[in-house]
Design an enzyme around this catalytic site. Structure first.
Site, short mmCIF file in Angstrom:
data_model
loop_
_atom_site.label_atom_id
_atom_site.label_comp_id
_atom_site.label_asym_id
_atom_site.label_seq_id
_atom_site.Cartn_x
_atom_site.Cartn_y
_atom_site.Cartn_z
N CYS B 90 0.69 -1.39 -0.07
CA CYS B 90 -0.17 -0.08 -0.09
C CYS B 90 0.90 1.38 -0.10
CB CYS B 90 -0.93 -0.07 1.12
SG CYS B 90 -2.39 1.19 1.01
N HIS B 221 -3.59 -5.42 1.10
CA HIS B 221 -3.02 -5.33 2.32
C HIS B 221 -2.88 -7.03 2.93
CE1 HIS B 221 -2.38 -1.12 4.11
NE2 HIS B 221 -3.29 -1.17 3.21
N GLU B 223 -1.16 -8.38 5.32
CA GLU B 223 -1.21 -8.53 6.62
C GLU B 223 -2.46 -8.22 7.33
OE1 GLU B 223 -0.52 -6.07 5.18
OE2 GLU B 223 -1.18 -4.03 6.19
#
Lengths: 179, 275
Positions: B90, B221, B223
């Site tokens: 990002c 994302h 994570e």
């Protein structure tokens, strides 16, 4: 007849984005040590058909809504030529998204929700004012371009030409001529 | 011999470094959160680098523009040139693009941008779960993702539209396998059509890599999708079904989520080197 009116809007308090950009250019961009000051304004450009007291109506909208100006935090001025009326000599870098989404949204609002008569087009840009220690004229224009355009990782900072268009012009000092 | 270590670089304003480091540790890496102004010795002690998501320098001027000028990016560039795996997520992707490290065809130029989202009837920030499909065998993502494999991941950005002013540039990248992730329909077919492609990105690109495949800049994302408990109940995906089966006593909320494969691919490349 088509005419153009500009609205320049800047923060009254310190502009942290401009301060960060100024510091980054000075420290990280080739030739940046020649930069003395960097300021930033929003530049709204209104193209309209003469008549219908367009300017009076627009000034009323600007005064009575938060569409362009929040009087608690912004200072603003109108200009028929944004290049004029500056207190110091410098270079103006006008940066606009290639699809100018902000201008399109503002134009749609003025047309369909405010119904401003005579409006032809609204465009939005960020206007950067660069002041240099010594460079003037064509030398200042060339320096402004090299500090502004992010062509390489060590190059300028203010414009990514892959999605933004820009113009670079000299600021003219003095009062803007009366209408 | 020391164990393999990844640096997760914390610029002022990033906000995903802790969960990124946590996931990498669960994958067996040593993950060190490093401040942007503590670059000294990094090349000697770290084998891979992650630039996590967030809002470095409050997105001033353009997202990623200020951070891309920090000296630590020169360290990252040197590591990339040596073949170390680099992952930008990002805001980290925006920094890598502004630093010219992806797509990196010509190291002297910035060759692309992450422009403001183009969405119907509005501008600005957009967050949603989207489907992405893995294409192109050139990057380290191939270590954990099969060609054509699709997975749901969250996006959350205002400037996520990969563009270039050079006509045909992204077609060239696609041909070279430098678009490893593309937005996709729920069936896993790559598309640049809304709402599957959430931002108008060229060719539906969700990630770009450099030519060698060791630097990947991705907008979604991973994570935030590393564990099953992060997967929403209502997405059109087998992953939601897997989560629903928890009620039947199958599995755990802390089982792997779809994003873990992306981070596992990075961790594998750090551990074993690019191949």
């Amino acid at each position: 007849m088509s005419r153009t009116l500009y609205l320049l809007v800047r923060l009254r308090a310190g502009d942290l984005a401009a301060a960060t950009a100024e510091e980054t250019i000075r420290r990280r961009v080739r030739g940046g040590e020649k930069l003395v000051r960097l300021d930033r304004s929003d530049l709204w450009e209104f193209t309209y058909q003469d008549g219908n007291d367009f300017r009076g109506r627009l000034e009323s909208i600007v005064r009575e809504s938060n569409l362009f100006v929040n009087p608690n935090k912004h200072a603003f001025r109108y200009a028929e030529d944004f290049r004029r009326g500056w207190r110091e000599e410098g270079v103006l870098v006008v940066v606009r998204g290639k699809d100018d989404l902000e201008g399109a949204v503002a134009e749609e609002t003025l047309r369909s929700r405010v119904r401003l008569p005579g409006l032809e087009r609204v465009r939005f840009a960020t206007l950067w004012f660069l002041r240099f220690q010594e460079a003037r004229g064509s030398e200042a224009l060339a320096l402004g371009e090299s500090l502004a355009v992010a062509a390489s990782p060590k190059g300028g900072l203010l414009v990514n030409p892959h999605y933004q268009d820009y113009t670079i012009e000299l600021a003219e000092t003095g009062e803007e001529p009366a209408r | 011999m020391r164990s393999k270590r990844a640096a997760v670089i914390r610029f002022p304003g990033v906000n995903c470094e802790e969960e990124t480091a946590r996931a990498l540790r669960r994958l067996g890496l040593e993950a060190e959160i490093v401040r942007w102004n503590e670059g000294e010795g990094l090349l000697d002690r770290c084998d891979g680098f992650v630039l996590p998501g967030g809002f470095s320098y409050q997105d001033r001027v353009r997202a990623g523009a200020i951070a891309s000028r920090e000296p630590i990016l020169e360290t990252v560039a040197r590591a990339a040139a040596r073949g170390a795996p680099i992952l930008g997520i990002c805001n980290g992707a925006q920094i890598l693009v502004e630093a010219g490290l992806v797509p990196g065809l010509d190291g002297e130029r910035i060759e692309a941008a992450l422009a403001p989202n183009r969405m119907p009837h509005r501008t600005g920030y957009h967050c949603a779960w989207v489907e992405v499909v893995h294409e192109g065998k050139g990057s380290f993502l191939s270590r954990a993702l099969a060609e054509g494999e699709s997975l749901p991941l969250p996006v959350a950005h205002a400037e996520g539209r990969f563009v270039s002013r050079e006509a045909g540039f992204f077609e060239k990248l696609l041909e070279r396998g430098q678009i490893p992730l593309r937005y996709a329909t729920p069936e896993g077919r790559a598309t640049d059509v809304q709402p599957f492609c959430p931002n108008g990105s060229t060719l539906g690109a969700a990630a770009l890599s450099n030519r060698a495949g060791n630097v990947v800049a991705m907008m979604p994302h991973p994570e935030r999708a590393a564990w099953l408990h992060q997967v929403p109940d209502d997405i059109r995906s087998a992953w939601a079904g897997r989560k629903a089966r928890l009620r039947l006593g199958e599995g755990s909320l802390f089982d792997a989520g779809p994003g873990l494969a992306v981070l596992a691919a990075f961790a594998g490349a750090v551990r074993e080197g690019m191949r």
